[in-house]
Design a protein around this motif. Sequence first.
Motif, PDB file in Angstrom:
ATOM      1  N   GLY A  73       0.729  -9.552  -8.687  1.00 25.44           N
ATOM      2  CA  GLY A  73      -0.043  -8.538  -9.774  1.00 25.44           C
ATOM      3  C   GLY A  73       1.118  -7.370  -9.851  1.00 25.44           C
ATOM      4  N   VAL A  74       0.318  -6.209 -10.074  1.00 21.31           N
ATOM      5  CA  VAL A  74       1.075  -5.096 -10.389  1.00 21.31           C
ATOM      6  C   VAL A  74       0.521  -3.896  -9.444  1.00 21.31           C
ATOM      7  CG1 VAL A  74       1.643  -3.431 -12.325  1.00 21.31           C
ATOM      8  CG2 VAL A  74       1.315  -5.681 -12.871  1.00 21.31           C
ATOM      9  N   ASP A  75       1.385  -3.072  -9.058  1.00 27.29           N
ATOM     10  CA  ASP A  75       1.083  -2.042  -8.220  1.00 27.29           C
ATOM     11  C   ASP A  75       1.679  -0.647  -8.796  1.00 27.29           C
ATOM     12  OD1 ASP A  75      -0.612  -2.513  -6.217  1.00 27.29           O
ATOM     13  OD2 ASP A  75       0.936  -3.261  -4.810  1.00 27.29           O
ATOM     14  N   VAL A  76       0.778   0.390  -9.124  1.00 28.18           N
ATOM     15  CA  VAL A  76       1.303   1.695  -9.793  1.00 28.18           C
ATOM     16  C   VAL A  76       1.126   2.652  -8.825  1.00 28.18           C
ATOM     17  CG1 VAL A  76       1.271   3.123 -11.395  1.00 28.18           C
ATOM     18  CG2 VAL A  76       0.741   0.900 -11.870  1.00 28.18           C
ATOM     19  N   GLY A  77       2.173   3.379  -8.442  1.00 26.69           N
ATOM     20  CA  GLY A  77       1.857   4.609  -7.509  1.00 26.69           C
ATOM     21  C   GLY A  77       2.543   5.811  -8.160  1.00 26.69           C
ATOM     22  N   ILE A  78       2.341   6.921  -7.334  1.00 30.74           N
ATOM     23  CA  ILE A  78       3.017   8.111  -7.502  1.00 30.74           C
ATOM     24  C   ILE A  78       3.861   8.286  -6.370  1.00 30.74           C
ATOM     25  CG2 ILE A  78       2.593  10.567  -7.921  1.00 30.74           C
ATOM     26  CD1 ILE A  78       0.160   9.979  -9.503  1.00 30.74           C
ATOM     27  N   SER A  79       5.123   8.801  -6.531  1.00 31.97           N
ATOM     28  CA  SER A  79       6.043   9.181  -5.503  1.00 31.97           C
ATOM     29  C   SER A  79       6.458  10.551  -5.609  1.00 31.97           C
ATOM     30  CB  SER A  79       7.154   8.084  -5.318  1.00 31.97           C
ATOM     31  OG  SER A  79       7.960   8.467  -4.165  1.00 31.97           O
ATOM     32  N   HIS A  80       6.578  11.187  -4.333  1.00 30.71           N
ATOM     33  CA  HIS A  80       6.946  12.656  -4.235  1.00 30.71           C
ATOM     34  C   HIS A  80       7.521  12.787  -2.777  1.00 30.71           C
ATOM     35  CE1 HIS A  80       7.172  16.896  -5.374  1.00 30.71           C
ATOM     36  NE2 HIS A  80       6.373  17.356  -4.213  1.00 30.71           N
ATOM     37  N   ARG A  81       8.752  12.977  -2.968  1.00 28.19           N
ATOM     38  CA  ARG A  81       9.642  13.326  -2.001  1.00 28.19           C
ATOM     39  C   ARG A  81       9.403  12.217  -0.781  1.00 28.19           C
ATOM     40  NH1 ARG A  81       8.453  19.701  -1.194  1.00 28.19           N
ATOM     41  NH2 ARG A  81       9.651  20.276  -3.151  1.00 28.19           N
ATOM     42  N   GLY A  82       9.567  10.967  -1.252  1.00 30.79           N
ATOM     43  CA  GLY A  82       9.177   9.888  -0.335  1.00 30.79           C
ATOM     44  C   GLY A  82       8.000   9.406   0.092  1.00 30.79           C
ATOM     45  N   LEU A  83       7.015  10.116  -0.093  1.00 31.14           N
ATOM     46  CA  LEU A  83       5.625   9.898   0.005  1.00 31.14           C
ATOM     47  C   LEU A  83       4.711   9.361  -1.101  1.00 31.14           C
ATOM     48  CD1 LEU A  83       3.344  10.459   2.121  1.00 31.14           C
ATOM     49  CD2 LEU A  83       2.979  12.670   1.027  1.00 31.14           C
ATOM     50  N   LEU A  84       4.138   8.257  -0.779  1.00 26.07           N
ATOM     51  CA  LEU A  84       3.063   7.484  -1.817  1.00 26.07           C
ATOM     52  C   LEU A  84       2.052   8.554  -1.825  1.00 26.07           C
ATOM     53  CD1 LEU A  84       2.326   5.292  -3.438  1.00 26.07           C
ATOM     54  CD2 LEU A  84       1.500   4.272  -1.368  1.00 26.07           C
ATOM     55  N   LEU A  85       1.648   9.276  -3.031  1.00 28.28           N
ATOM     56  CA  LEU A  85       0.693  10.056  -3.190  1.00 28.28           C
ATOM     57  C   LEU A  85      -0.467   9.408  -3.615  1.00 28.28           C
ATOM     58  CD1 LEU A  85       2.194  13.194  -4.897  1.00 28.28           C
ATOM     59  CD2 LEU A  85       1.681  12.927  -2.544  1.00 28.28           C
ATOM     60  N   LEU A  86      -0.347   8.337  -4.425  1.00 24.67           N
ATOM     61  CA  LEU A  86      -1.477   7.510  -5.186  1.00 24.67           C
ATOM     62  C   LEU A  86      -0.905   6.116  -5.233  1.00 24.67           C
ATOM     63  CD1 LEU A  86      -4.330   7.511  -6.351  1.00 24.67           C
ATOM     64  CD2 LEU A  86      -3.340   7.983  -8.493  1.00 24.67           C
ATOM     65  N   ASP A  87      -1.997   5.140  -5.054  1.00 26.81           N
ATOM     66  CA  ASP A  87      -1.684   3.711  -5.280  1.00 26.81           C
ATOM     67  C   ASP A  87      -2.842   2.995  -5.831  1.00 26.81           C
ATOM     68  OD1 ASP A  87      -0.987   0.937  -5.100  1.00 26.81           O
ATOM     69  OD2 ASP A  87      -1.147   0.988  -2.849  1.00 26.81           O
ATOM     70  N   TYR A  88      -2.661   2.561  -6.969  1.00 28.34           N
ATOM     71  CA  TYR A  88      -3.774   1.832  -7.515  1.00 28.34           C
ATOM     72  C   TYR A  88      -3.325   0.662  -8.161  1.00 28.34           C
ATOM     73  CZ  TYR A  88      -3.062   3.137 -12.406  1.00 28.34           C
ATOM     74  OH  TYR A  88      -2.622   3.396 -13.669  1.00 28.34           O
ATOM     75  N   ARG A  89      -3.976  -0.575  -8.188  1.00 27.25           N
ATOM     76  CA  ARG A  89      -3.729  -1.977  -8.836  1.00 27.25           C
ATOM     77  C   ARG A  89      -4.533  -1.871  -9.962  1.00 27.25           C
ATOM     78  NH1 ARG A  89      -1.361  -6.531  -7.201  1.00 27.25           N
ATOM     79  NH2 ARG A  89      -1.002  -5.851  -5.297  1.00 27.25           N
ATOM     80  N   PRO A  90      -4.072  -1.715 -11.276  1.00 32.10           N
ATOM     81  CA  PRO A  90      -4.838  -1.888 -12.641  1.00 32.10           C
ATOM     82  C   PRO A  90      -5.475  -3.140 -12.717  1.00 32.10           C
ATOM     83  CG  PRO A  90      -2.550  -0.947 -13.033  1.00 32.10           C
ATOM     84  CD  PRO A  90      -2.358  -1.500 -11.529  1.00 32.10           C
ATOM     85  N   ALA A  91      -6.821  -3.112 -12.913  1.00 29.38           N
ATOM     86  CA  ALA A  91      -7.713  -4.476 -13.321  1.00 29.38           C
ATOM     87  C   ALA A  91      -7.380  -4.863 -14.589  1.00 29.38           C
ATOM     88  CB  ALA A  91      -9.027  -4.042 -13.138  1.00 29.38           C
ATOM     89  N   ASN A  92      -7.529  -6.294 -14.818  1.00 30.50           N
ATOM     90  CA  ASN A  92      -7.105  -7.084 -15.983  1.00 30.50           C
ATOM     91  C   ASN A  92      -6.068  -6.691 -16.764  1.00 30.50           C
ATOM     92  OD1 ASN A  92      -9.937  -8.010 -15.691  1.00 30.50           O
ATOM     93  ND2 ASN A  92     -10.733  -6.105 -16.765  1.00 30.50           N
ATOM     94  N   ALA A  93      -4.889  -6.230 -16.022  1.00 30.16           N
ATOM     95  CA  ALA A  93      -3.582  -6.034 -16.676  1.00 30.16           C
ATOM     96  C   ALA A  93      -2.625  -7.224 -16.177  1.00 30.16           C
ATOM     97  CB  ALA A  93      -3.011  -4.920 -16.182  1.00 30.16           C
ATOM     98  N   GLU A  94      -2.568  -8.369 -17.168  1.00 32.60           N
ATOM     99  CA  GLU A  94      -2.134  -9.644 -16.828  1.00 32.60           C
ATOM    100  C   GLU A  94      -0.542  -9.468 -17.211  1.00 32.60           C
ATOM    101  OE1 GLU A  94      -4.440 -12.610 -18.022  1.00 32.60           O
ATOM    102  OE2 GLU A  94      -5.989 -12.390 -16.552  1.00 32.60           O
ATOM    103  N   SER A  95      -0.633  -9.220 -18.522  1.00 33.74           N
ATOM    104  CA  SER A  95       0.822  -9.131 -19.369  1.00 33.74           C
ATOM    105  C   SER A  95       1.512  -7.687 -19.194  1.00 33.74           C
ATOM    106  CB  SER A  95       0.693  -9.503 -20.764  1.00 33.74           C
ATOM    107  OG  SER A  95      -0.063  -8.361 -21.535  1.00 33.74           O
ATOM    108  N   PRO A  96       2.811  -7.820 -19.290  1.00 32.59           N
ATOM    109  CA  PRO A  96       3.315  -6.643 -19.224  1.00 32.59           C
ATOM    110  C   PRO A  96       2.796  -5.383 -20.233  1.00 32.59           C
ATOM    111  CG  PRO A  96       5.013  -8.315 -19.016  1.00 32.59           C
ATOM    112  CD  PRO A  96       3.966  -8.823 -19.352  1.00 32.59           C
ATOM    113  N   GLN A  97       2.560  -5.865 -21.357  1.00 30.47           N
ATOM    114  CA  GLN A  97       2.140  -5.004 -22.499  1.00 30.47           C
ATOM    115  C   GLN A  97       0.662  -4.395 -22.122  1.00 30.47           C
ATOM    116  OE1 GLN A  97       3.705  -4.319 -25.288  1.00 30.47           O
ATOM    117  NE2 GLN A  97       2.293  -2.803 -25.983  1.00 30.47           N
ATOM    118  N   GLN A  98      -0.097  -4.978 -21.403  1.00 34.45           N
ATOM    119  CA  GLN A  98      -1.375  -4.411 -20.804  1.00 34.45           C
ATOM    120  C   GLN A  98      -1.174  -3.734 -19.721  1.00 34.45           C
ATOM    121  OE1 GLN A  98      -3.357  -8.534 -19.926  1.00 34.45           O
ATOM    122  NE2 GLN A  98      -4.648  -8.105 -21.763  1.00 34.45           N
ATOM    123  N   VAL A  99      -0.168  -3.892 -18.819  1.00 27.70           N
ATOM    124  CA  VAL A  99       0.157  -3.078 -17.785  1.00 27.70           C
ATOM    125  C   VAL A  99       0.686  -1.663 -18.415  1.00 27.70           C
ATOM    126  CG1 VAL A  99       1.604  -2.535 -15.986  1.00 27.70           C
ATOM    127  CG2 VAL A  99       0.768  -4.689 -16.187  1.00 27.70           C
TER     128      VAL A  99
END
Length: 243
Positions: A73-99
């Motif tokens: 699947g797809v993981d989306v995160g926010i990175s700041h100075r090497g630290l993962l601030l936020l991680d979430y996996r979008p639901a129902n995002a199957e195609s690149p366009q939907q992501v």
Amino acid sequence: LAASVHQIDARHRHALLSVVNRKTLEVLTSAAGKVGLQLERIEPSLVSLCRFVGTLRLDDEPPALIVSVDEQGVDVGISHRGLLLLDYRPANAESPQQVAETVLRHHGRLRRYCRRHVGLADDQLSDIYLTGQAETVNQLREAFEQDPSLTVHELLDPFAHDDQWQGDENAPSWTMAGPLGLAMLRDDTLNHTSPHLVERIKAEAREPISKLLRPLFLPLASTLAAIVAGWCAVGYEGSRVAE
């Protein structure tokens, strides 16, 4: 479950919680044991990717968005100075366009998150890094480039960032960004804590003390028996001397 807490500044603390299927850890532990490897660390892949981006100083100011695409699947995160601030996996995002549509729809919320928890300005979340198979990444790039507020980058070839790194030509270079980030854990400049799943495995696999002491029981019992016999002999000889 595995958790870690990092002090960002005097007012903000950042916590990460990793939830992993126990069977996944059992498979990794079994595979490592069969080939004679000792597991030192297991952490979420997005944590490793952020550390990789932070080592290259691509997220110092401002932070960066990371979109990682793999077969799960797809993981989306926010990175700041090497630290993962936020991680979430979008639901129902199957195609690149939907992501892309999902991330763009949440872009404003992600900016507000950075402002509220890290003290960054609203417009400081414009760089986005993509990693995954080349075909999927190209489709994501086209979709994200439709938004002029984003600057799209790629992590397809991490070896292109440093001449000292050399990768196997037979292995896709994009698969090495995560392992490289994990290998950079010993870098003092990025000494961030992260969920450490191996600690939980070792704690559960630790043998009870009764089992550990069992091999010592026979020598200890023999020693105690010899001491008791000696005391008896000394007592007997003492009584004879007294007579």
